[in-house]
Design an enzyme around this catalytic site. Structure first.
Site, PDB file in Angstrom:
ATOM      1  N   ALA A 195       0.825  -1.209   0.000  1.00  0.00           N
ATOM      2  CA  ALA A 195       0.000   0.000   0.000  1.00  0.00           C
ATOM      3  C   ALA A 195       0.862   1.263   0.000  1.00  0.00           C
ATOM      4  CB  ALA A 195      -0.945   0.015   1.199  1.00  0.00           C
ATOM      5  N   SER A 196       2.124   1.152  -0.363  1.00  0.00           N
ATOM      6  CA  SER A 196       3.000   2.329  -0.386  1.00  0.00           C
ATOM      7  C   SER A 196       2.836   3.108  -1.687  1.00  0.00           C
ATOM      8  CB  SER A 196       4.468   1.892  -0.247  1.00  0.00           C
ATOM      9  OG  SER A 196       5.329   2.944  -0.659  1.00  0.00           O
ATOM     10  N   PRO A 197       2.576   4.416  -1.608  1.00  0.00           N
ATOM     11  CA  PRO A 197       2.473   5.187  -2.851  1.00  0.00           C
ATOM     12  C   PRO A 197       3.797   5.254  -3.596  1.00  0.00           C
ATOM     13  CG  PRO A 197       2.524   6.667  -0.958  1.00  0.00           C
ATOM     14  CD  PRO A 197       2.402   5.269  -0.421  1.00  0.00           C
ATOM     15  N   TRP A 198       4.892   5.168  -2.864  1.00  0.00           N
ATOM     16  CA  TRP A 198       6.211   5.243  -3.504  1.00  0.00           C
ATOM     17  C   TRP A 198       6.526   3.952  -4.242  1.00  0.00           C
ATOM     18  CZ3 TRP A 198       7.002  10.084  -3.703  1.00  0.00           C
ATOM     19  CH2 TRP A 198       6.591  10.912  -2.670  1.00  0.00           C
ATOM     20  N   TYR A 253       4.132   2.189  -5.571  1.00  0.00           N
ATOM     21  CA  TYR A 253       3.255   2.337  -6.735  1.00  0.00           C
ATOM     22  C   TYR A 253       3.942   3.162  -7.823  1.00  0.00           C
ATOM     23  CZ  TYR A 253      -0.384   4.488  -9.620  1.00  0.00           C
ATOM     24  OH  TYR A 253      -1.110   4.966 -10.687  1.00  0.00           O
TER      25      TYR A 253
END
Length: 198
Positions: free
Chosen positions: A11-14, A16
């Site tokens: 669930a990490s935006p980075w 992603y």
């Protein structure tokens, strides 16, 4: 042949925003990737970091600006405050671990979970969502059940291995043969250059 340990959080935006750049780099240099999903909040607690809600307001504001900039730069859609974040990452992580053990498109599965959170606003802790994503990426949806026990064990080991290896955030890449460490999707060019030098 180099092997890259890729410590990630589903669930990490980075993670992603890293997209498929790691895979393209690995393919260019004949390297293999071991996907190592872990419990990001626990990693922060073990290595001196703070979970997002506990960070100073200035850090939280800057994070939003950076996410906006990187999303535009990489031309990747990103919802700054998705409907299902924070989310329990354990079930999706178990699915990744089980898929890696059985083979197939693990990279695509990881990206699908990340995209589900940040671009599609889906709940990756939901069993039906996990099964749908497994199926859509060519995996047996039953992995969601079959991989529970071994997934949970490996998930815990990934955290311990990460702390022992000096990992303190995600995405984090370690080249096993050299011990070189790269933290962040914005360090992938350095990883590329390092592999080219081997």
């Amino acid at each position: 042949m180099a092997q890259i340990d890729y410590f990630l959080a589903t669930a990490s935006p980075w993670c992603y925003l890293a997209g498929d750049r790691l895979e393209r780099i690995a393919e260019r240099h004949g390297a293999t990737i071991a996907y190592r999903p872990l419990d990001m909040p626990q990693l922060f607690g073990r290595t001196g970091g703070l979970p997002l809600p506990q960070r100073h307001e200035s850090r939280q504001d800057y994070r939003l600006q950076e996410l906006t900039r990187w999303s535009a730069h990489l031309e990747m859609p990103l919802t700054l405050r998705p409907a299902h974040f924070p989310v329990n990452m354990a079930p999706s992580s178990y699915a990744v671990i089980a898929a890696q053990a059985e083979g197939g498109d693990v990279a695509g599965l990881v990206r699908a979970f990340l995209r589900a959170v940040w671009a599609e606003e889906r709940d990756i802790a939901d069993d039906a969502t996990i099964r749908e994503i497994l199926s859509a990426t060519g995996h047996d949806p039953a992995l969601a059940d079959r991989g529970l026990f071994t997934g949970a064990e490996q998930y815990g080991r990934n955290l311990e291995d990460a702390v022992a290896a000096g990992v303190f955030g995600v995405p984090f890449y370690i080249v096993r043969e050299t011990g070189q460490k790269f933290w962040g999707q914005d360090r992938l060019d350095f990883l590329d250059a390092h592999l080219a030098s081997l």
